[in-house]
Design an enzyme around this catalytic site. Structure first.
Site, PDB file in Angstrom:
ATOM      1  N   SER A  12      -9.556   1.709   3.119  1.00 20.11           N
ATOM      2  CA  SER A  12      -8.711   2.466   2.220  1.00 20.11           C
ATOM      3  C   SER A  12      -7.676   1.635   1.466  1.00 20.11           C
ATOM      4  O   SER A  12      -7.141   2.094   0.463  1.00 20.11           O
ATOM      5  CB  SER A  12      -7.997   3.557   3.011  1.00 20.11           C
ATOM      6  OG  SER A  12      -7.132   2.970   3.975  1.00 20.11           O
TER       7      SER A  12
ATOM      8  N   SER B 291      -9.597  -0.708   7.323  1.00 25.59           N
ATOM      9  CA  SER B 291      -9.057  -0.572   5.961  1.00 25.59           C
ATOM     10  C   SER B 291      -8.360  -1.792   5.392  1.00 25.59           C
ATOM     11  O   SER B 291      -8.027  -1.800   4.211  1.00 25.59           O
ATOM     12  CB  SER B 291      -8.109   0.616   5.888  1.00 25.59           C
ATOM     13  OG  SER B 291      -8.856   1.796   5.746  1.00 25.59           O
TER      14      SER B 291
ATOM     15  N   LYS C 184       0.846  -1.205   0.000  1.00 25.32           N
ATOM     16  CA  LYS C 184       0.000   0.000   0.000  1.00 25.32           C
ATOM     17  C   LYS C 184       0.877   1.248   0.000  1.00 25.32           C
ATOM     18  O   LYS C 184       1.901   1.295   0.693  1.00 25.32           O
ATOM     19  CB  LYS C 184      -0.887  -0.030   1.249  1.00 25.32           C
ATOM     20  CG  LYS C 184      -1.917   1.081   1.336  1.00 25.32           C
ATOM     21  CD  LYS C 184      -2.745   0.937   2.620  1.00 25.32           C
ATOM     22  CE  LYS C 184      -3.840   1.965   2.746  1.00 25.32           C
ATOM     23  NZ  LYS C 184      -4.607   1.811   4.010  1.00 25.32           N
TER      24      LYS C 184
HETATM   25  N1  GLN Z   1     -12.884   3.922   6.599  1.00 25.73           N
HETATM   26  C1  GLN Z   1     -12.340   4.350   7.851  1.00 25.73           C
HETATM   27  C2  GLN Z   1     -11.960   5.809   7.762  1.00 25.73           C
HETATM   28  O1  GLN Z   1     -12.281   6.379   6.790  1.00 25.73           O
HETATM   29  C3  GLN Z   1     -11.148   3.511   8.204  1.00 25.73           C
HETATM   30  C4  GLN Z   1      -9.938   3.868   7.423  1.00 25.73           C
HETATM   31  C5  GLN Z   1      -8.754   3.047   7.783  1.00 25.73           C
HETATM   32  O2  GLN Z   1      -8.869   2.010   8.415  1.00 25.73           O
HETATM   33  N2  GLN Z   1      -7.608   3.562   7.399  1.00 25.73           N
HETATM   34  O3  GLN Z   1     -11.372   6.362   8.640  1.00 25.73           O
END
Ligand code: GLN
Length: 489
Positions: free
Chosen positions: A155, A179, A80
């Site tokens: 994400s 994420s 990532k």
């Molecule tokens: N979707 C969640 C957020 O927008 C989690 C994101 C993540 O785990 N980086 O914060």
């Protein structure tokens, strides 16, 4: 002959070690697969073709010279774009870091390389890991390989999609509120968020430091275990990484789940839960029971406060962490600013996308004097209550099983204008970060439309071994592995 674009890590490593296929050939096969499908899926931010081939070549040379080969020798892995890779861009999906090239590897990346892995590319993500769909990437929207009109989740959507589309056998993601697990569920691959402190955060560009954790996606549960084995463990460069010993994850994988007590938290099966999600997760529970586990209902009574608590704590930490992007120290610098205050303002205004700005404003607000006690401090207290819910539950059971997400993959564009609806896609995952626990999503079925559904397995602190064991047992029972997205071969 094994099809390298569907092979497991063990199979790929065997090919390399036995000399039946070179690391270079394996690397080329995955690069070829990427060329064939990534113009549609758009999982990658950058494909590191030259560097990957050089790394694969080094593995082949080591073999020719009879030097010892690491546990991931010649295995291509995608990373990532929030994890630093020495000498190659690490954008975090943001314009503000578009030209940022780290001069060091994140510890988990360094450990992959030491184990012989070939870093094949950097994957697309929501900007600074804020999002659940990759639609917040400043560069491109990644598509779900099972249905290109739908999101892969986020994400870490690029990492999940790359594995699901057969472009790479495994990938690293990061998980602050879901994420890794949410895109794993939406893309039909296993993905694990380790216990907070299990994997070093050194070189992981910070979003919310008390929640962030890196972890693997793989084609199989065993592959996830293999990657975790390599990246887990204390790191003197990250004071929050735990000095706990790392168990043999792979060794315990076949032990089955007979006798394990599995808790089903009733708050995670609300009345309005999508019927297909409900049905698939119940089928996974029934499979666990057939394998000799016992199933008990438990309660996590503070679950309803999880989303607001998460969005207070995560944004507070983000507003502080993202203060460093000022046009002076990293990446983008706006031109023509007459003074330093204007430089900060113009750079941040041009460099950050709408969601990141929203979070910085929210976080600054909840930390500001006069509101700190009402929001941030209160949030910390509720976080303690949520953690205690889990501690209570784990006095009675060994594992918890829930749906990973409230629904299967949604359509691209469906939630972009409604941040709250987007935030709710993490309703079953954020609690696990707030409590610092390990959680894993495994595929447990398909909807009538052919979209993957994920079941989440939650363990006690540093209980990754039990989580993986249960995941392996259910993977065998659910027989999802022969299902593949409808992409051309
Ligand atoms: N979707 C969640 C957020 O927008 C989690 C994101 C993540 O785990 N980086 O914060």
């Amino acid at each position: 002959m094994t099809d390298p674009s569907r092979a497991t890590i063990a199979e790929l490593r065997d090919l390399v070690v036995s000399g039946r296929m070179s690391a270079s050939e394996i690397c080329k096969a995955h690069l070829g697969r990427t060329r064939a499908v990534d113009d549609r899926v758009k999982a990658y931010r950058s494909v590191l073709e030259r560097q990957a081939l050089a790394e694969a070549d080094a593995v082949d040379r080591a073999r020719r010279e009879s030097r010892p080969l690491g546990p991931l020798a010649g295995v291509p892995i995608a990373v990532k774009d929030v994890l630093c890779t020495q000498g190659t861009p690490t954008t975090c999906g943001s314009r503000i870091l578009e030209n940022f090239v780290p001069y060091y590897d994140a510890t988990c990346v360094a450990r992959l390389r030491e184990a012989g892995a070939v870093i094949i590319g950097k994957t697309n993500m929501d900007e600074f890991a804020m999002g659940s769909s990759t639609e917040n990437s400043a560069f491109e929207v990644t598509r779900n390989p099972w249905d290109l009109t739908r999101v892969p989740g986020g994400s870490s959507g690029g990492s999940a999609a790359a594995v699901a589309a057969g472009m790479v056998p495994a990938a690293l993601g990061t998980d602050t509120g879901g994420s890794i697990r949410q895109p794993a569920a939406l893309c039909g691959v296993p993905g694990l968020k380790p216990t907070y402190g299990r994997v070093s955060r050194y070189g992981l560009v910070a979003f919310a430091s008390s929640l962030d954790q890196a972890g693997p996606f793989g084609r199989t549960v065993a592959d996830v275990a293999r990657i975790l084995q390599v990246i887990a463990g204390h790191d003197p460069l990250d004071s929050t990484s735990a000095p706990e010993p790392v168990p043999d994850y792979l060794g315990g994988l076949e032990r089955g789940i007979a006798g394990l007590r599995i808790g089903v938290p009733k708050e995670y099966f609300p009345a309005g839960l999508d019927a297909e999600v409900h049905g698939s997760v119940r089928a996974a529970l029934a499979a666990a029971e057939r394998l000799g586990a016992s199933i008990d209902e438990v309660s996590l009574p503070h679950t309803e406060y999880a989303i607001p608590t998460y969005y207070i704590i995560a944004t507070a930490e983000a507003s502080s962490n993202l203060a460093r992007y000022d046009g002076v120290r990293y990446g983008l610098r706006a031109a023509g600013a007459p003074d330093i205050a204007q430089l900060f303002r113009k750079t941040r205004n041009a460099g950050f996308g709408a969601e990141v700005k929203r979070r910085i404003m929210l976080g600054t607000y909840v930390l500001s004097s006069g509101y700190y006690d009402a929001y941030y401090l209160k949030g910390q207290k509720v976080r303690t209550l949520i953690r205690r819910d889990f501690e209570d539950a784990f006095r009675r059971v060994d594992l918890l099983i829930t749906p990973t997400t409230p629904s299967a993959a949604f359509r691209i564009g469906e939630k972009v204008d409604d941040p709250l609806a987007m935030y709710l896609s993490d309703i079953f995952t954020v609690t696990i970060n707030l409590a610092g626990l390990p959680g894993m999503s495994i595929p447990c079925g398909l909807t009538r439309d052919g979209l993957p559904i994920g079941a989440q397995i939650i363990g006690p602190r540093f209980g990754e071994d039990v989580v993986l064991r249960a995941a392996a047992a259910l993977e065998g029972a659910m027989q999802f592995r022969d299902r593949h997205p409808p992409l051309p071969r």
